[in-house]
Structures are given as structure tokens and as C-alpha cells.
Design a protein around this motif. Structure first.
Motif: not given
Length: 986
Positions: A290-296
Motif C-alpha cells: 500500500g502506498a499513500l500520496f498527499f501533496g508532495n
């Protein structure tokens, strides 16, 4: 003695008199003069000598029908060039597919193949294992494929296209293949705008023949096997035969060849504005945990940073660095496996001295398989469908999936007061569900019968009937139920220190909590909710698929003969007839995909039919000894597009024994829209990143487009909050494009011309040159997605429809286009021009020839008036040359060789961002060799190699076939291949 295995064993070449009839060595060496065409083993005759032979032996020179006409004649010569491919070519290159052999001819390009249709699980997955070809690069729908002069049912999924599946026609059945280019609609009806491929099968087989073949590649993978057994027997009044066989194409993984092992992107490493370096594409971040992205912020679910570097590749495509981006090519295919099995039979019976009946039957079952990496999933976008206006209901600050975790803490530090998971991009690869796979079983059945009655030596009547059907069963794995996934993500405390699905009904149905975020240190993770358990897999996983059937029925009747008067010494020949054809298809996907409840692309059912009644006629007029003129016309009444008339004119002028001029002109050829064109409900694709014309609009932007964009609340809100409607790459690259048909289509029309000459300076040697021109008007096409959206948003604001007539659907929260429906329209104009050159020689134990094609022009004008130039792009090289040669080293040993050349091409013909090294695609020459040893009078064995010098494909930076990084229609993706085989005849 000439090499017998390359020549016809019947008197057909003498009877036909065509300039392409005697050589079966090659599609390229087929154009010998009348002298060489008439040549049997050790014997040759000129046209004049054939005429004398006709008078001396009428029985040998019985009337026949040749490809390109319905007229039965003993010495008819085609006014258009006919290329002939004999059985020896298929054996000489170790082919198990007709497509593989025919696509070596310079006028033919592969359509669907094991390398171009190898990585889909969407609607076009139904075509895995299908093989089609395209004459003059005009598409399989404009290339009419016949078997013994009669139509063959389509094998392409009705929701995705139209074309005869050549894998349903076994190589073992073939006697020869005639290829006739140019508009032939007046002779054969719709679909023959580009020309005709007429596959002639065995009819008079006597004895027993066994063939076996095995091949493998030098670098491993893509092996082939085939076995067939044919038995036939002549009897007092005819012949009967039966043939059975099976072939198998083994798979080749993309990871097993350096050029396709990684998904590629291209970088400007020296900062000069030109892309010159090859790197690993920063593809989807669908990692197992699982990977999580928010902004940078980019991290794994465990809180560790995500490595977004883009490692370069060296000259051998080795990685120069590492990345956490997923390599989608690691488990994809260069060559998809398939296995056809068939049984075929034929019966010819002389009913009486003047009547003959013929029957054909063919049944082929093809199984095929393809697999992709495990399915990607975004809990936010795919499961809860936030872009469509839904919400996850998950708060990072309070959810047991994130409370107590390192990832949750980092997200909260970056998110500010709004901590809804709706704002986070979440990605995962569903490894627990295994690879996504597609298994197809396709069955083709065809039966044909004809009855011929000769009223006299100068008048004959023939009626025939054909029935064909293609049925398909497709089964997919690796997908999941979106409602069930949503239930498994909506959890609550179970009162025992753990968690359960919140829905009591879902629990009854087997719901088990899952954690696709990888947060093993969260409250849920510490309670044992990590990943997807085997119990959860049982609840989530679904099998999808579809069934389909295509049916074709054709009946016709033709009266052919000689008129009772003549202009010159030879009689006027004619043919007249009627035909009725009905085509129908149905395709029903599973309920999950029809309703959009699976992760895979939504697919709709299709059902449609049409019929056509036609009357046609031909006449061939010998004006003088040195001039024959011909004309043909066909009138059709379609249940869909109404009435159409096509006509064609021909010239055959043997001005001397050494020179023959020929030409054909079709002022009007027709292709009526097929079932896919008319009734397809659409196959989903991904639209280009430039589709949304609102991208970049600000509050200060002017014009109708800007005003209409700002009238959409989601876009207006985004401009107010951020200053502009600027799409990020994940938004611009995730518009689903639904490619659909339209019942409003009309027929395409075309004007075609061929002009040529055949020169025979000496016995056994000939040279032919033919110019061709094809102009298609009202071509069936579709608007590019950006033009379609631009036309919709460019209208005056008072008449603007934000849904563009129900074809466009946007994210109600953030504004990007989610879905766009693109229907077919009549708008394209296609022009192609070129010259074919053929050189052939037979003599002194040698038989060979060269066939060259020069493509002068291939232009497509779209609905906006924009002219796209294709000549010089990968599938449209300026020069294609194929050379074939066979030589009898001894009475027992024969050597066959083929060399194929394609000139250098460019991915982009206009100024572009790529360096010349990347944009230019090299010229290639492939050499194939086979050595045949005749061990006894009944047994022959052979060994051979294709792509002897192991020429590797070039990278295509523009539009490579998925999983290949190149263009498999132009380049060999397998590399050097070895094969061995045997033939036993008794």
C-alpha cells in the motif's frame, strides 16, 4: 529439373493464364509472365502457345473461375495484379498461422496478432488469440477474406471490430493464397475496398499426408508446434478428403527480452530541451503493501518514504538505479499463447456429365490465454468512487486504519484541519487475488456447398450457400466486487479487541475486514487486520467474462458463359448473378462488468443484424488480339444504409509476346458499415492527456470555452481556490474513453486505380510494374477526444450542454473528465498511392523472385480538415522488399531462403521533442533459411531458422504496442528461431 515442391501439380496454371499463377514459391516471386506462368515442371508456354494448346486439347484447358472475377474462362488473364502464395512458403518459414506468412508480403500488414493483442482484460480481451491482416494498411474491415471465392465469418469480437480470424483457417488446408489488391466491391461486394485475399484449399487430395513441426527461439520462449493428418481418396465420380490437426503457440514474456523488460520513459538529461535518454517509466505506485500520496508526501503504508527516482537504462536496457514505481511489464507478454485444433473435410461429386456438386466443412476450436499483473486498486477512486461524488467516510484522525501509525501521523501533519481520506491518493496491488487472466475459447464452424451445371461448352450456372458462425466464451480472473470491497473497508470494533465489517448483512455473506493501506502499526493492524486474508479473498474475488456469437449466411447464383457474337476472333464472356447475405452478432458480458461493479472496465452488451440483397454482372470483351476490355457492376440494397451501386472497368493488352499492359479502374467501391460500426456499445480506453480543453483555464481566460468551463461548479470552485483549473498528471491521464458505434453511419466509398505492365524478355524471366491509387471518401472514423470536447465547449454559452449530449461526465468534486463517449462518424478521407515491382525467374533448378513496394503517399484527413501524413511511420515504410529463392542442390536436397527488408521510418514525421536517435526507427533485414532433405519418395524432413542474424526491434517512442515498447507489426519481437519438421506422403 525445377524444384517440384514450388510448382502446381495440376494444369491450373495453363488454364488460368494469369500473370501470377505458376509460381507458388512466394508472395513476391509470383509475378511471372505468361511464359513463366504456363511453365510446368520443365515446360513453358507463351500466351499464343496456350491458345494453340486450347484448340488442341479442350479437356486440359477447361473453363475455371479465377480470383477477381465471376467469369468462367479457359484463358482469362487478370487486368489487376494477383500475388500468389504457395504452400511452400508456409513450410519454408515454419509458419503455423496464415497471418504470419501473409504479413511478409509488402502489400499486407498484420492487424491483430499474438504480439499486438496481448495484454488486455477489457472488452477487447475477447480478441486474444485472433489474427487478422490489412491490405495496403487500410484495416481488416476493408480487406475481404474469401475461402475458395466465398466469404468467411468474422472472428473479431463484435463489440470491438470486424475481420476474419485467420487462426480459424488451418495452414494444413491451404493449397495456395491469391492476393488481389485494389477495389473489388463490384465483384465481391462490401469490404473489398483494399482488395481481396482468396484462400484456396485442398479439393482433390488423394492419399495420406502427415505433417509435423516444432520450433523454439534461441533466447527461449515463443515456441511453436503443429501436427496435421490429411487423408483423401479419388473415386469414380469425384473426390473426398478429411483433415485433422492441432497447432500451439507458446508464450513469451516481456521480461524475457531486454528491450521490453521495463516500461519506458524518456528524459532530457543534458537539459537542452531534447529527450535523448531512456529511463524506467515512473509508472503506477500500486505496491503490494500500500502506498499513500498527499501533496508532495509519498510513502508506504508503514510510513517509509517512497522512492520516486527514475533510473536510467544503459544501452542494453539494464537499470542504472532503483525505484519503488511498479514495473507493469514485469509480468506481461510479448507473445500471447494460443492453440487451434481443427477438423475439415471436402467432397466433390460429378452428379452427371454436366453437373458437379462441392461441399466444404470446417470446425476450429482455438483456446487462448493472457495474463497481466495483479489488479491495481485505489480505495478512494475505485472503491468509494469519490470522483463521482461519493465519500469514503474515513477520517485519518480517527480511523482505526491510521490511528497510532507512522503513516497516519505524517498525513495529519501535512493535511491541516481537513483530515478526510477523500483527499489522499491511496494505491495498492491486489497480489492476494493473483494475476488478472483472460481465457478464451473460440469456436468457428463453417459449411459451404455449391452446385455447378454446364448447359453447354459456352454456358454454365453455379449456385452456392455458406453458413458460418463464431462463438466465444471468455473467463477472467483476478477481479473483485466493488460493493464487497467497500463493505470490507467499512469496519467497526467487534467488542473483543478486534474489528469486523460494519454491515450485519455483509458479515452473513462472508465479509472479512481488510487493510489495503499497509498500516500494520495502526489500531486495526495491531488487532490483526493487515493486508487481505485468504478468507477475505473468498469474499472479494469474482470471475468475470462474456459470451458471444457471430453468424453469417450467404446464398448466391451465377450464370456465366459466352455470348453468341464477338467483336474479334475470341468470344465475349459474361457473368450475371444475385446474392443474399445476412450478418448478425450478439455479445453478453457478465453482470458485474455490465453494471460497472467490478474493478475492470465496464463493458456493455451488443446485439445487431443487417442483410443485403445484391445483383451483379460482368463482361469481358476481346476487342482485338492485343486488347481485352472488361466491366463489372453490382447493385446492393442494405437493410441499414439503403441502396448502393459499385462499378469497375479493366484492360488487358498483350501488345506483344514480351509485353502485356494491364489496368483496372473502379470509380466507386463501397464498404457498408458492419455490425461493430453500427451497434457497438463501446470498449473503454484511456483518453490522451490533452482531452480536457478546460485545463489551464483561469478567472481571466476569455472566449466561449473559458466561459463554458467556468459555468461548471467544480471547475469554478477550483479556480476560486487555486487560481486556475490546472489538472495534475493523474487527472489528465485517467479519463476513460468509451469507443462506440453509431446506427447513423452511411457507407464508405472509394475510387481505385491500378496501371501496370508485364515484361517477359526471355523464357522463365519476367518483370512487372504496377501503380496503384486508392481514395476513400466518407470514411468511418471518430473525432479525436480533444476535438470532440473542444467542439462541445466552443459553442455559445446560451446553448452549452455540460454533458455534451450525454457523452461527457466529470468529477463532481474536483472537475476533471472521468468518462467520455466517442461515437463513430463518417468523416475521414484516406489517400494512398504507391508502386509494386515484381521480378521472377524460373530455370536450371532455381526458382525465385523479388517483390518490392514503394509507398509514395498515405494521408488521412480527419473531420476537422487536418491532414495526417503516415508514409514513413513504423507501419508505413517507404520501401518494403521481400526476396525468395529455392534451389535444388541435388535431387534430394533443396535450399529455400527468404530475405525481408523494411526501410528506415520515424515515430514522428514532424518536429518533436525526441532526439533523432530515439525518433528514428532503423531499417531492418530479416533472413530466413530452410534446408529440405527428401529421404525417400514418401518422406521429407527439413530444418530451418527464421531471423538468422537475430535482428532486434527498435524502440517506438510514439505509440508502441502495450507490453512491447516497439511496433510488432513492423519488427520481429522474438529473435532468432529454429524449426524442424517432416512430411510423409503415402
Amino acid at each position: 529439373m525445377l524444384p517440384v515442391q514450388y510448382l502446381h501439380k495440376s494444369s491450373r496454371s495453363r488454364r488460368r493464364g494469369s500473370s501470377f499463377a505458376a509460381l507458388t514459391l512466394s508472395a513476391l516471386a509470383a509475378a511471372l509472365s505468361a511464359a513463366a506462368h504456363a511453365q510446368q515442371v520443365g515446360e513453358a508456354k507463351t500466351d499464343t502457345e496456350q491458345a494453340k494448346a486450347k484448340q488442341a486439347d479442350a479437356k486440359v484447358l477447361e473453363a475455371v473461375v479465377i480470383t477477381g472475377t465471376n467469369i468462367r474462362s479457359a484463358n482469362l488473364v487478370s487486368s489487376a495484379p494477383i500475388t500468389e502464395v504457395g504452400k511452400a512458403i508456409f513450410e519454408g518459414t515454419g509458419s503455423i498461422s496464415i497471418e504470419d506468412t501473409l504479413s511478409r508480403i509488402p502489400s499486407i500488414t498484420a492487424g491483430l496478432s499474438a504480439s499486438s493483442n496481448n495484454t488486455s482484460t477489457g472488452g477487447d480481451a475477447a480478441n486474444v488469440g485472433v489474427a487478422t491482416v490489412s491490405l495496403r494498411n487500410l484495416g481488416s474491415a476493408r480487406t475481404l477474406v474469401l475461402v475458395n471465392g466465398r466469404r468467411w465469418v468474422s472472428g473479431v469480437s463484435a463489440n470491438t471490430g470486424y475481420g476474419v480470424d485467420l487462426n480459424s483457417i488451418p495452414v494444413a488446408m491451404i493449397k495456395r493464397v491469391d492476393v488481389l489488391t485494389g477495389g473489388q466491391s463490384a465483384i465481391y461486394g462490401s469490404d473489398a475496398i483494399a482488395g481481396v485475399i482468396n484462400i484456396i484449399t485442398k479439393k482433390d487430395f488423394n492419399g495420406l499426408e502427415l505433417n509435423a513441426l516444432a520450433s523454439d527461439s534461441a533466447d527461449g520462449g515463443a515456441g511453436r508446434k503443429s501436427f496435421d493428418l490429411t487423408y483423401g481418396r479419388n473415386f469414380d465420380t469425384g473426390n473426398a478428403w478429411v483433415s485433422i490437426g492441432q497447432s500451439k503457440q507458446e508464450p513469451l514474456r516481456s521480461a524475457d527480452r531486454p528491450f521490453s523488460a521495463n516500461e519506458l520513459r524518456f528524459l532530457d538529461t543534458n537539459k537542452d530541451g531534447i529527450l535523448e535518454s531512456i529511463a524506467v517509466r515512473n509508472g503506477p505506485a500500486h505496491v503490494p503493501g500500500g502506498a499513500l500520496f498527499f501533496g508532495n508526501l509519498a510513502m508506504f503504508g508503514n510510513g517509509n518514504p517512497f522512492n520516486t527516482n527514475q533510473p536510467l537504462l544503459d544501452s542494453k536496457f539494464n537499470r542504472l538505479g532503483t525505484t519503488d514505481w511498479d514495473n507493469q511489464f514485469a509480468r506481461r507478454y510479448l507473445v500471447a499463447p494460443y492453440k487451434p485444433s481443427y477438423i475439415a473435410s471436402g467432397l466433390t461429386v460429378d452428379v452427371d456429365e454436366k453437373s458437379k456438386a462441392e461441399f466444404e466443412m470446417n470446425y476450429t476450436k482455438t483456446t487462448s490465454f493472457v495474463a497481466l499483473e495483479p489488479a491495481p486498486v485505489s480505495a478512494v477512486a475505485d472503491v468509494f468512487r469519490v470522483p463521482q461524488g461519493a465519500t469514503t467516510g474515513i477520517d485519518v484522525a480517527t480511523s482505526p486504519y491510521f490511528v497510532g501509525s507512522r503513516a497516519g501521523a505524517q498525513l495529519l501533519a501535512a493535511m491541516g484541519p481537513n483530515t478526510s481520506l477523500d483527499r489522499v491518493q491511496t494505491f495498492r496491488r491486489l497480489v492476494e487475488l493473483g494475476d488478472r487472466t483472460v481465457s478464451n475459447k473460440r469456436e468457428t464452424f463453417r459449411a459451404a456447398a455449391s452446385f455447378t451445371h454446364d448447359f453447354s461448352d459456352s454456358l454454365s450456372w453455379k449456385s452456392s450457400a455458406v453458413y458460418g458462425t463464431t462463438s466465444e466464451l471468455q473467463t477472467n480472473t483476478g477481479d473483485f466486487s466493488i460493493p464487497n470491497f467497500r463493505n470490507a473497508l467499512t469496519i467497526e470494533a467487534d467488542g473483543k479487541g478486534g474489528y469486523r465489517c460494519a454491515s450485519a448483512q455483509a458479515r452473513i455473506e462472508g465479509c472479512v475486514p481488510i487493510n489495503p493501506f499497509g498500516t500494520v502499526d495502526s489500531l486495526a493492524g495491531k488487532a490483526g487486520v493487515t493486508g487481505i486474508s485468504p478468507e477475505a479473498v473468498k469474499y472479494l474475488a469474482i470471475s468475470t467474462g462474456q459470451t458471444g456469437v457471430i453468424k453469417q449466411g450467404v446464398v448466391n447464383s451465377v450464370l456465366s458463359g459466352e455470348l453468341p457474337y464477338a467483336i474479334s476472333a475470341n468470344p465475349i464472356n459474361f457473368a450475371a448473378g444475385v446474392e443474399f447475405r445476412r450478418e448478425q452478432a450478439e455479445e453478453i458480458p457478465d453482470a458485474y462488468r455490465q453494471q460497472g461493479l467490478s474493478r475492470d472496465l465496464q463493458v456493455s452488451a451488443i446485439s445487431g443484424a443487417f442483410s443485403v440483397k445484391e445483383a451483379f454482372g460482368e463482361i469481358e470483351v476481346p476487342v482485338a488480339r492485343w486488347l481485352n476490355l472488361s466491366a463489372a457492376g453490382r447493385y446492393g440494397d442494405y437493410s441499414t444504409v439503403g441502396k448502393n451501386f459499385t462499378h469497375r472497368y479493366g484492360l488487358n493488352a498483350p501488345v506483344s509476346e514480351k509485353l502485356r499492359l494491364r489496368g483496372s479502374w473502379s470509380p466507386r467501391s463501397v464498404r457498408a458499415p458492419n455490425i461493430n460500426d453500427l451497434f457497438s456499445n463501446g470498449v473503454t480506453n484511456t483518453a490522451p492527456a490533452n482531452t480536457d480543453v478546460c485545463n489551464g483555464v483561469t478567472a481571466a481566460s476569455t472566449g466561449n470555452i473559458a466561459d463554458n468551463c467556468r459555468s461548471i461548479p467544480a471547475i469554478a470552485n477550483r479556480i476560486a481556490n487555486t487560481g486556475s483549473f490546472a489538472l495534475v498528471s493523474s487527472e489528465a491521464n485517467n479519463t476513460r474513453l468509451l469507443l462506440a458505434g453509431s446506427p447513423a453511419l452511411s457507407a464508405e466509398t472509394a475510387k481505385t486505380t491500378t496501371l501496370g505492365a508485364v515484361f517477359t524478355p526471355m523464357q522463365g524471366l519476367s518483370l512487372s510494374v504496377d501503380y496503384y491509387s486508392i481514395d476513400i471518401k466518407n470514411g468511418i472514423t471518430r473525432l479525436s477526444s480533444d476535438v470532440q470536447v473542444k467542439n462541445c465547449f466552443g459553442v455559445a454559452p446560451g446553448s452549452f450542454d455540460p454533458t455534451c449530449g450525454g457523452t461527457l461526465f466529470r468529477d463532481v468534486k474536483d472537475g476533471p473528465i472521468l468518462n467520455l463517449r466517442s461515437p463513430l462518424i463518417n468523416a475521414a478521407n484516406i489517400t494512398t498511392r504507391g508502386v509494386d515491382f515484381e521480378l521472377g525467374y524460373v530455370g536450371h533448378g532455381f526458382i525465385g523472385g523479388v517483390f518490392m513496394n514503394y509507398l509514395d503517399r498515405y494521408d488521412v484527413v480527419d473531420a476537422t480538415g487536418t491532414n495526417a501524413v503516415f508514409a514513413g511511420r513504423p507501419l508505413y515504410p517507404k520501401w518494403r522488399i521481400t526476396t525468395n529463392a529455392g534451389y535444388n542442390i541435388t535431387d534430394q536436397i533443396n535450399l529455400f531462403g527468404q530475405a525481408r527488408y523494411r526501410s528506415k521510418t520515424k515515430s514522428f514525421l514532424t518536429p518533436n521533442a525526441y532526439s533523432d536517435d530515439l525518433n528514428d526507427m532503423k531499417a531492418v533485414t530479416y533472413v530466413d533459411l530452410r534446408l529440405n532433405y527428401k529421404a525417400t519418395s514418401q518422406l521429407s524432413v527439413y530444418v530451418g531458422a527464421n531471423n538468422v542474424f537475430n535482428v532486434q526491434p527498435d524502440i517506438n517512442v510514439r505509440d508502441p504496442a502495450v507490453g512491447t515498447n516497439t511496433e510488432p507489426g513492423a519488427y520481429d519481437v522474438i529473435g532468432r528461431q529454429y524449426f524442424v519438421g517432416m512430411k510423409l506422403k503415402m
